[in-house]
Design a protein around this motif. Structure first.
Motif, PDB file in Angstrom:
ATOM      1  N   ASP A  45       0.834  -1.191   0.000  1.00 19.67           N
ATOM      2  CA  ASP A  45       0.000   0.000   0.000  1.00 19.67           C
ATOM      3  C   ASP A  45       0.879   1.254   0.000  1.00 19.67           C
ATOM      4  OD1 ASP A  45       0.806  -0.141   2.689  1.00 19.67           O
ATOM      5  OD2 ASP A  45      -1.073   0.694   3.415  1.00 19.67           O
ATOM      6  N   LEU A  46       0.298   2.346  -0.462  1.00 15.73           N
ATOM      7  CA  LEU A  46       1.044   3.582  -0.660  1.00 15.73           C
ATOM      8  C   LEU A  46       1.685   4.118   0.620  1.00 15.73           C
ATOM      9  CD1 LEU A  46       1.962   5.777  -2.640  1.00 15.73           C
ATOM     10  CD2 LEU A  46      -0.233   6.916  -2.255  1.00 15.73           C
ATOM     11  N   ILE A  78      -1.702  11.869   2.553  1.00 17.69           N
ATOM     12  CA  ILE A  78      -1.242  10.801   1.654  1.00 17.69           C
ATOM     13  C   ILE A  78      -0.338   9.838   2.425  1.00 17.69           C
ATOM     14  CG2 ILE A  78       0.210  10.259  -0.349  1.00 17.69           C
ATOM     15  CD1 ILE A  78      -0.739  12.961  -1.558  1.00 17.69           C
ATOM     16  N   GLY A  81      -2.329   7.643   4.773  1.00 17.69           N
ATOM     17  CA  GLY A  81      -3.370   6.850   4.156  1.00 17.69           C
ATOM     18  C   GLY A  81      -4.770   7.407   4.259  1.00 17.69           C
ATOM     19  N   ARG A  83      -5.839   9.967   2.459  1.00 17.06           N
ATOM     20  CA  ARG A  83      -6.195  10.416   1.109  1.00 17.06           C
ATOM     21  C   ARG A  83      -5.393   9.612   0.100  1.00 17.06           C
ATOM     22  NH1 ARG A  83      -7.812  16.163   0.783  1.00 17.06           N
ATOM     23  NH2 ARG A  83      -7.977  15.782  -1.444  1.00 17.06           N
ATOM     24  N   GLY A  84      -5.990   9.404  -1.030  1.00 21.41           N
ATOM     25  CA  GLY A  84      -5.281   8.787  -2.137  1.00 21.41           C
ATOM     26  C   GLY A  84      -4.540   9.871  -2.902  1.00 21.41           C
ATOM     27  N   SER A  86      -3.286  11.116  -6.936  1.00 23.87           N
ATOM     28  CA  SER A  86      -3.330  10.912  -8.381  1.00 23.87           C
ATOM     29  C   SER A  86      -1.953  10.470  -8.863  1.00 23.87           C
ATOM     30  CB  SER A  86      -3.735  12.211  -9.076  1.00 23.87           C
ATOM     31  OG  SER A  86      -2.695  13.173  -8.942  1.00 23.87           O
ATOM     32  N   ARG A  87      -1.900  10.014 -10.085  1.00 24.53           N
ATOM     33  CA  ARG A  87      -0.627   9.573 -10.675  1.00 24.53           C
ATOM     34  C   ARG A  87       0.393  10.705 -10.658  1.00 24.53           C
ATOM     35  NH1 ARG A  87       1.619   8.531 -16.228  1.00 24.53           N
ATOM     36  NH2 ARG A  87       2.658   6.509 -16.119  1.00 24.53           N
ATOM     37  N   ALA A 111       0.103   2.974  -5.405  1.00 27.13           N
ATOM     38  CA  ALA A 111      -0.966   3.969  -5.438  1.00 27.13           C
ATOM     39  C   ALA A 111      -2.114   3.546  -6.346  1.00 27.13           C
ATOM     40  CB  ALA A 111      -0.405   5.309  -5.914  1.00 27.13           C
ATOM     41  N   GLY A 112      -1.952   2.397  -7.005  1.00 25.66           N
ATOM     42  CA  GLY A 112      -2.993   1.932  -7.910  1.00 25.66           C
ATOM     43  C   GLY A 112      -2.985   2.658  -9.241  1.00 25.66           C
TER      44      GLY A 112
END
Length: 152
Positions: A45-46, A78, A81, A83-84, A86-87, A111-112
């Protein structure tokens, strides 16, 4: 007695097996359980990977968030965890941490997001800049010069 200044110790990196080696082992296993029980395969996970990279590179969260040009609160969210990202936000963090291409792609995976792909013009420019040690600002200048969307 004079104390010597302590150096921040980097954690020793755990050598990960090559994907091809794991694939060969998986294909020759009698069943998936036999393979997975022998390996600790988990999704990365990020926040966990970000904090691992901080430790490995001897960086601070605040310094990385500042270097990435992120809002302090958003950057903190971030890292914990809440908040997600963006790329492009993940790429900002990768440049701020001066990651290798492999580390940056692993961070994007965590980050998916899609990994950097050299057959995409924008990604090719980013890969070049990342591997040649360009700053985030210089990378954005290169992207702009080529008529591509900037990261920031």
């Amino acid at each position: 007695m004079i104390e010597k200044p302590t150096k921040k110790r980097r954690k020793k990196r755990v050598k990960e097996p090559l994907t091809d080696e794991l694939l060969d082992e998986l294909l020759s296993a009698p069943n998936p359980r036999a393979f997975t029980s022998g390996h600790r395969l988990t999704s990365r996970d990020l926040p966990t990977y970000l904090n691992q990279l901080l430790d490995e590179h001897g960086l601070t969260r605040a310094g990385v968030i500042r270097a990435a040009g992120l809002n302090e609160t958003f950057g903190y969210q971030i890292f914990v965890g809440q908040r997600g990202a963006s790329r492009d936000k993940v790429l900002q963090l990768a440049f701020a941490m001066q990651l290798t291409l492999k580390e940056a792609n692993r961070l994007l995976q965590a980050a998916g997001a899609n990994e950097l792909y050299c057959k995409r013009r924008r990604d090719a420019i980013i890969i070049f800049c990342l591997t040649h040690g360009y700053s985030l600002q210089k990378t954005d200048e290169e992207l702009y010069r080529f008529g591509e969307e900037t990261i920031c």
